[in-house]
Design a protein around this motif. Structure first.
Motif, mmCIF file in Angstrom:
data_model
loop_
_atom_site.group_PDB
_atom_site.id
_atom_site.type_symbol
_atom_site.label_atom_id
_atom_site.label_comp_id
_atom_site.label_asym_id
_atom_site.label_seq_id
_atom_site.Cartn_x
_atom_site.Cartn_y
_atom_site.Cartn_z
ATOM 1 N N VAL A 50 -3.541 -6.646 6.552
ATOM 2 C CA VAL A 50 -3.011 -7.933 7.407
ATOM 3 C C VAL A 50 -1.631 -7.896 7.047
ATOM 4 O O VAL A 50 -0.741 -8.260 8.082
ATOM 5 N N ASP A 51 -0.995 -7.926 6.107
ATOM 6 C CA ASP A 51 0.375 -8.125 5.711
ATOM 7 C C ASP A 51 0.889 -6.664 5.040
ATOM 8 O O ASP A 51 0.067 -6.361 4.355
ATOM 9 N N GLY A 52 1.910 -6.388 5.146
ATOM 10 C CA GLY A 52 2.794 -5.537 4.622
ATOM 11 C C GLY A 52 2.488 -3.997 5.153
ATOM 12 O O GLY A 52 2.015 -3.942 6.385
ATOM 13 N N GLN A 53 2.941 -2.879 4.404
ATOM 14 C CA GLN A 53 2.832 -1.452 4.844
ATOM 15 C C GLN A 53 1.473 -0.754 4.890
ATOM 16 O O GLN A 53 0.739 -1.213 3.971
ATOM 17 N N ALA A 56 0.553 5.332 2.763
ATOM 18 C CA ALA A 56 0.528 6.504 3.074
ATOM 19 C C ALA A 56 -0.662 7.592 2.712
ATOM 20 O O ALA A 56 -0.895 8.642 3.426
ATOM 21 N N ASP A 57 -1.507 7.246 1.719
ATOM 22 C CA ASP A 57 -2.574 8.099 1.535
ATOM 23 C C ASP A 57 -3.860 7.653 2.486
ATOM 24 O O ASP A 57 -4.901 8.336 1.852
ATOM 25 N N CYS A 58 -3.720 7.132 3.511
ATOM 26 C CA CYS A 58 -5.247 6.945 4.087
ATOM 27 C C CYS A 58 -4.565 6.702 5.582
ATOM 28 O O CYS A 58 -3.489 6.299 6.176
ATOM 29 N N VAL A 59 -5.786 6.530 6.375
ATOM 30 C CA VAL A 59 -5.500 6.431 7.795
ATOM 31 C C VAL A 59 -6.089 5.199 8.172
ATOM 32 O O VAL A 59 -7.243 4.788 7.983
ATOM 33 N N PRO A 60 -5.357 4.030 8.582
ATOM 34 C CA PRO A 60 -5.769 2.778 8.678
ATOM 35 C C PRO A 60 -6.807 2.526 10.159
ATOM 36 O O PRO A 60 -6.612 3.162 10.996
#
Length: 174
Positions: A50-53, A56-60
């Protein structure tokens, strides 16, 4: 004889293994020069934060959107004005026939609802008990679309014209 069977199996295994090795390179993905890589990601999926970046180790992905899409099979296609107008008389007749069920002394049943709708010319009626003594129904309307509704245990009728469910048919799955 057992020796021949063993030999035949060994030859078949060897032939199968050789064929697999020869065909394996043909199963790879070929990408033209300059084309984007279309191979599947080896990264696991993770809910988008919800907030933040995004890590890098997964696909959102958006889990709420995914759940909404999973329920789309219950949505109905739109029903055009000509189908609404063409089905108006059938809806009135069906509603009157279903209301008459509540006036009798017989208990409300799925068979009774099916008979009442068949008596006004509707075919392939689907019914289901609603768990409270009433009956839900769905049937193809003569001018297209569906006639759907319910007859409550007290005899009150709710009926309307609607489009076909995206999953097909007029009465949704449980």
């Amino acid at each position: 004889m057992p020796l021949q069977l063993r030999t035949r199996r060994s030859v078949c295994r060897a032939t199968g293994a050789l064929a697999a090795l020869l065909l394996l390179p043909a199963c790879g993905t070929v990408t033209s020069p300059g084309a984007p890589d279309s191979s599947p990601s080896t990264l696991p999926a993770c809910p988008a934060p919800v907030d933040g970046q995004v890590p890098a180790d997964c696909v959102p992905y958006d889990p709420e959107h995914a759940m909404e899409q999973n329920e789309r099979y219950r949505d109905r296609a739109p029903l055009d004005d000509s189908a609404m107008a063409g089905n108006a008389d059938a809806l009135e007749q069906a509603t009157a026939a279903l209301e008459a069920l509540g006036e009798g002394d017989e208990p409300l049943t799925e068979d009774g609802v099916e008979r009442a709708l068949a008596d006004v010319g509707l075919e392939h009626v689907r019914t289901r008990g609603d768990g409270a003594g009433g009956v839900r129904f769905g049937v193809g309307a003569p001018a297209g679309g569906c006639m759907v509704g319910s007859v409550a245990a007290d005899g009150s009728v709710s009926a309307e014209l609607a489009g076909v469910i995206l999953d097909g048919g007029c009465l949704p799955a449980h």
